[in-house]
Design a protein around this motif. Sequence first.
Motif, PDB file in Angstrom:
ATOM      1  N   ASN A  62      18.883   2.313   9.622  1.00 17.37           N
ATOM      2  CA  ASN A  62      18.138   2.602   8.508  1.00 17.37           C
ATOM      3  C   ASN A  62      18.340   3.538   7.658  1.00 17.37           C
ATOM      4  N   ALA A  63      19.388   4.683   7.999  1.00 23.16           N
ATOM      5  CA  ALA A  63      19.979   5.747   7.210  1.00 23.16           C
ATOM      6  C   ALA A  63      20.709   5.091   6.102  1.00 23.16           C
ATOM      7  N   ALA A  64      21.025   3.756   5.865  1.00 27.42           N
ATOM      8  CA  ALA A  64      21.808   3.195   5.112  1.00 27.42           C
ATOM      9  C   ALA A  64      21.047   2.395   3.784  1.00 27.42           C
ATOM     10  N   LEU A  65      19.663   2.689   3.859  1.00 29.45           N
ATOM     11  CA  LEU A  65      18.684   2.277   3.160  1.00 29.45           C
ATOM     12  C   LEU A  65      19.010   2.763   1.693  1.00 29.45           C
ATOM     13  N   LYS A  66      18.468   1.837   0.559  1.00 30.99           N
ATOM     14  CA  LYS A  66      18.710   2.349  -0.672  1.00 30.99           C
ATOM     15  C   LYS A  66      17.034   2.699  -1.322  1.00 30.99           C
ATOM     16  N   PRO A  67      17.047   3.417  -2.403  1.00 40.69           N
ATOM     17  CA  PRO A  67      15.722   3.258  -2.976  1.00 40.69           C
ATOM     18  C   PRO A  67      15.210   2.039  -3.583  1.00 40.69           C
ATOM     19  N   TRP A  68      14.317   1.392  -3.211  1.00 38.32           N
ATOM     20  CA  TRP A  68      13.873   0.049  -3.958  1.00 38.32           C
ATOM     21  C   TRP A  68      13.246   0.199  -5.266  1.00 38.32           C
ATOM     22  N   ARG A  69      13.613  -0.949  -5.888  1.00 32.90           N
ATOM     23  CA  ARG A  69      13.452  -1.006  -7.379  1.00 32.90           C
ATOM     24  C   ARG A  69      12.411  -1.754  -7.878  1.00 32.90           C
ATOM     25  N   THR A  97      -6.112  -3.378 -36.461  1.00 32.02           N
ATOM     26  CA  THR A  97      -7.315  -2.956 -37.239  1.00 32.02           C
ATOM     27  C   THR A  97      -7.582  -1.564 -36.661  1.00 32.02           C
ATOM     28  N   ASP A  98      -8.596  -1.079 -37.166  1.00 30.51           N
ATOM     29  CA  ASP A  98      -9.038   0.195 -36.803  1.00 30.51           C
ATOM     30  C   ASP A  98      -9.798   0.092 -35.233  1.00 30.51           C
ATOM     31  N   SER A  99     -10.107  -1.366 -34.886  1.00 31.86           N
ATOM     32  CA  SER A  99     -10.654  -1.313 -33.417  1.00 31.86           C
ATOM     33  C   SER A  99      -9.838  -2.176 -32.615  1.00 31.86           C
ATOM     34  N   LEU A 100      -8.681  -2.682 -33.061  1.00 33.53           N
ATOM     35  CA  LEU A 100      -7.643  -3.620 -32.345  1.00 33.53           C
ATOM     36  C   LEU A 100      -6.363  -3.056 -32.378  1.00 33.53           C
ATOM     37  N   SER A 101      -5.894  -3.036 -31.254  1.00 38.37           N
ATOM     38  CA  SER A 101      -4.710  -2.707 -31.116  1.00 38.37           C
ATOM     39  C   SER A 101      -3.664  -3.521 -29.859  1.00 38.37           C
ATOM     40  N   TRP A 102      -2.502  -3.547 -30.295  1.00 35.86           N
ATOM     41  CA  TRP A 102      -1.354  -4.132 -29.379  1.00 35.86           C
ATOM     42  C   TRP A 102      -0.338  -3.277 -28.943  1.00 35.86           C
ATOM     43  N   SER A 103      -0.331  -3.492 -27.656  1.00 31.21           N
ATOM     44  CA  SER A 103       0.885  -2.382 -26.913  1.00 31.21           C
ATOM     45  C   SER A 103       1.654  -3.061 -25.972  1.00 31.21           C
ATOM     46  N   ALA A 104       2.611  -2.629 -25.696  1.00 30.57           N
ATOM     47  CA  ALA A 104       3.742  -2.909 -24.768  1.00 30.57           C
ATOM     48  C   ALA A 104       4.443  -1.840 -24.064  1.00 30.57           C
ATOM     49  N   SER A 105       5.009  -1.970 -22.916  1.00 24.36           N
ATOM     50  CA  SER A 105       5.375  -1.048 -22.130  1.00 24.36           C
ATOM     51  C   SER A 105       6.437  -1.706 -21.165  1.00 24.36           C
ATOM     52  N   THR A 106       7.702  -0.954 -20.865  1.00 24.80           N
ATOM     53  CA  THR A 106       8.593  -1.312 -19.774  1.00 24.80           C
ATOM     54  C   THR A 106       9.280   0.003 -19.226  1.00 24.80           C
ATOM     55  N   GLY A 107       9.842  -0.403 -17.880  1.00 24.02           N
ATOM     56  CA  GLY A 107      10.488   0.826 -17.455  1.00 24.02           C
ATOM     57  C   GLY A 107      11.048   0.243 -15.987  1.00 24.02           C
ATOM     58  N   SER A 108      11.900   0.991 -15.462  1.00 22.25           N
ATOM     59  CA  SER A 108      12.463   0.637 -14.045  1.00 22.25           C
ATOM     60  C   SER A 108      11.874   1.878 -13.132  1.00 22.25           C
ATOM     61  N   TYR A 109      11.578   1.633 -11.929  1.00 28.19           N
ATOM     62  CA  TYR A 109      10.941   2.620 -11.273  1.00 28.19           C
ATOM     63  C   TYR A 109      11.586   2.640  -9.745  1.00 28.19           C
ATOM     64  N   PRO A 163       0.745  -1.225  -0.023  1.00 31.83           N
ATOM     65  CA  PRO A 163      -0.071  -0.072  -0.017  1.00 31.83           C
ATOM     66  C   PRO A 163       0.717   1.252   0.074  1.00 31.83           C
ATOM     67  N   LEU A 164       2.312   1.091   0.032  1.00 31.44           N
ATOM     68  CA  LEU A 164       3.154   2.219   0.254  1.00 31.44           C
ATOM     69  C   LEU A 164       3.525   2.991  -1.235  1.00 31.44           C
ATOM     70  N   GLU A 165       3.037   2.230  -2.154  1.00 36.55           N
ATOM     71  CA  GLU A 165       3.620   2.431  -3.644  1.00 36.55           C
ATOM     72  C   GLU A 165       2.787   3.024  -4.531  1.00 36.55           C
ATOM     73  N   ASN A 166       2.069   3.938  -3.979  1.00 35.82           N
ATOM     74  CA  ASN A 166       0.861   4.799  -4.957  1.00 35.82           C
ATOM     75  C   ASN A 166       1.263   6.175  -4.910  1.00 35.82           C
ATOM     76  N   LEU A 167       1.270   6.790  -6.151  1.00 38.69           N
ATOM     77  CA  LEU A 167       1.303   8.060  -6.285  1.00 38.69           C
ATOM     78  C   LEU A 167      -0.055   8.980  -6.312  1.00 38.69           C
ATOM     79  N   ILE A 206       6.835  10.277 -10.835  1.00 38.34           N
ATOM     80  CA  ILE A 206       7.785  10.286 -10.181  1.00 38.34           C
ATOM     81  C   ILE A 206       7.835   9.280  -8.938  1.00 38.34           C
ATOM     82  N   ASN A 207       8.726   8.629  -8.559  1.00 34.85           N
ATOM     83  CA  ASN A 207       9.072   8.025  -7.033  1.00 34.85           C
ATOM     84  C   ASN A 207       7.863   7.288  -6.579  1.00 34.85           C
ATOM     85  N   ARG A 208       7.329   6.522  -7.311  1.00 33.47           N
ATOM     86  CA  ARG A 208       6.404   5.406  -6.964  1.00 33.47           C
ATOM     87  C   ARG A 208       6.499   4.185  -7.692  1.00 33.47           C
ATOM     88  N   THR A 209       6.446   2.883  -7.012  1.00 34.26           N
ATOM     89  CA  THR A 209       6.779   1.685  -7.792  1.00 34.26           C
ATOM     90  C   THR A 209       5.561   1.007  -8.301  1.00 34.26           C
TER      91      THR A 209
END
Length: 792
Positions: A555-562, A528-540, A183-187, A234-237
Amino acid sequence: MNLLLRLCLILAVAAATALAATPVAAQDTTGAGAISGVVVNAAGQPVENVRVCALDTPSCATSGAQGAFRIGDLRAGAYRLEILPLEGLPFTTDPVDVRAGMDGSVQVQLPSIETFEQTVTVTAPAFRVPQEVKNSGFLVEPREILKSAAALQDVSRYVQGLPGVVIGTDDFRNDIIVRGGSPLENLFIVDNVEIPNINAFANFASAGGTVSLLDAELLQEVTFLSGGYPAPYINRTSSVLQVTQREGSREKFGGWATLGFAGAGAILEGPINAGKGSWVVSARRSFLDLFTNDVGFGGVPVVYALNAKAVYDLTPRDRIWVVNIAGVDEIRLGLGDATDLEEELANFDIRYNGWRSATGVNWQRLFGSRGVGLLGVTHSEAKVGQQVKDLVAQGVPAADVAPGDLIARSPIVYFEDSREGETTIKYDLTLRVPHFDTVQAGASFKTFRIDYAVRSPLGNDTPFSPQPGVDPFSLDTTFRSYQTGAYLQASKQVAPRIGVTLGGRVDHYAALSKTRVSPRAGITVRLTDSLSWSASTGSYYQQPAFLFVSAFPQNAALKPWRADHYVTGLAWSPSADRRVTAEAYRKNYNDYPVASGLPTVSLANIGDTFDVREILFPLTSAGTGHAEGIEFFVEQRLRSGLYGQGNLSFSRTRHAGLDGVLRPGSFDYPIVFNLLGGYRLSSAWELSARVSFLSGRPFTPYDSAVSTAQRRGVYDLSRVNAERAPDYGRIDLRIDRTFTVGGQPLNLFLGVQNVTNRRNFAGYRWNRRSNTEQFGEQQGLFPIIGFDWRFR
């Protein structure tokens, strides 16, 4: 699945970018909208070389060989279209709505030349998410939230019924949990203002609450992105919830009164300077405390909420708007005169009070046909105060001890008086440049002011440890930090049916002394005019909450999680008001915060709780995990009285703690089904319903022998998330009736949530007073009633 999905995405994007280019504009994300569509003749055949202009603007477009046109960079509002065909006279249409950040699709039908009274027909625009969003984008109409049987007029609760979204351990909360994330991962973004939490009864270690501070009556557009979203975000996974509130009336003063689950209130609105601008204000207050001081759990919630928005057009090209979202809340939970001693809640005295406010000022500048810029300055501030007393920490009290005496002598086990502030300056720019359709760039600078006073003097009796009272701490610190970010993104229609978006962003997290680069890419192919294919990728990437980073020195040594997203799917739109999609996804997690002293505990499996003490412990960035699934979705916009959507998802989530063992995630529901919608019987009557089914989620059983001996719940650590809860099921119903009172509409609604009163599993709890395990239930049968009455 993971390897195949990666190969498909890499090959598709590489192949598409090698094709020859033909210029076609793409949608921007700077708050401007667009009108796109097709021009047809009286027989329904496409017509090319027709000039289409938005009146009172310099924006025009010419229809192509298939009759298609697109007018971009329009501010939100209503525009008449001027149609200039090659043959016949020019025409002017009725106003067409343009919404911020949306592409409105219309059809322009020309009359026959022989017609004496020449009129042009333009369909109502069917809005869709921006073209840069290739996958996992959902556009929610405000009326669907207002009329939903399950949402309680809460945008977050409505989103819980979309594909890939599940509830947490208790449906009393409105947490958004997306595709195996926490629940912490939403922008949350409201009118270009980033808001850490849009809910009442929130804390600094969670993104959920009980009820939204946003008034659903003010919503104009809600966009939800559940994966693979482009570089500006920005900044949400896990996800993005982007909300646009409507303007107030530019014509005359008016308003209406409301009553519902979120409380009673009023909305007022009116023009500024003869219609050059407008303002609208919503104020609400809960009302149960006016009738009782205890609703069964030792107290009663009190909530105040304020939403306000003002818009003003400085020039035909310059618009400014100011937004404020604010709330104040308090509650007392625990032992009272009427509290059931069989409930574990009766063993505590919990006092909570808090407030939060977010304000933003935005200036949007149109650069003619060249592009649009948006400057935003925002400030958010929140305060949380909590005190928790454990009434059985010193042993089980005698039954005849008065609640007040027992509370007075019991120790404080958790105390918090903390404050967080965040100021952001950001600029987003969309330009039309040679060799690309659209180039988008932006940068942001955030400053944070943190003031924590948090104490857990007796430590944490976490069920994950056989040793009671682990990790006591006292935190009293004030500090500042900052975060910078920038992105660049280009979109191009590389062929008549192929569109590609490539981009990336870089972010620096000063609190962690880390910098991260996030590449992102997407492709859409119209098969077609009504059918499409899509794809996406990324690092967050996402920084752990400041409270987690500050609670213990290590805990100060924590990293941003990916999280790496891989999404692909098909979308079929047989008509403007109907859509069917099928998507497959994979998310890989790395550097997730996990407990350094509790080897099975990952932060990915917690967060949907009001008990902050339960989730504060020493952490290290050693967690891994993944989520994968397939989602089917069908949607019907309002047509002939019927509207709704249904979805079916199959998924699998695994997370590992410090021990490296991948186990089912706490929010791993293998099968999820939702069916929600409504039917307008007439102009006066409307019915809505929702049916939800979630297969049993994992849970960890108690070690009965150890729990009994210690008189507290202690998990069997050899069986972490090894058992499955019973399946979750719920049916909600609502009916609306509209009357006319004083010449204005009065809408009354009545409904019931969980109409079968099904005893859905929330979790087993160990009652320390009776020293027994108890079955915890989620929300039972719950009636709802309310009204809204408009007046002018």
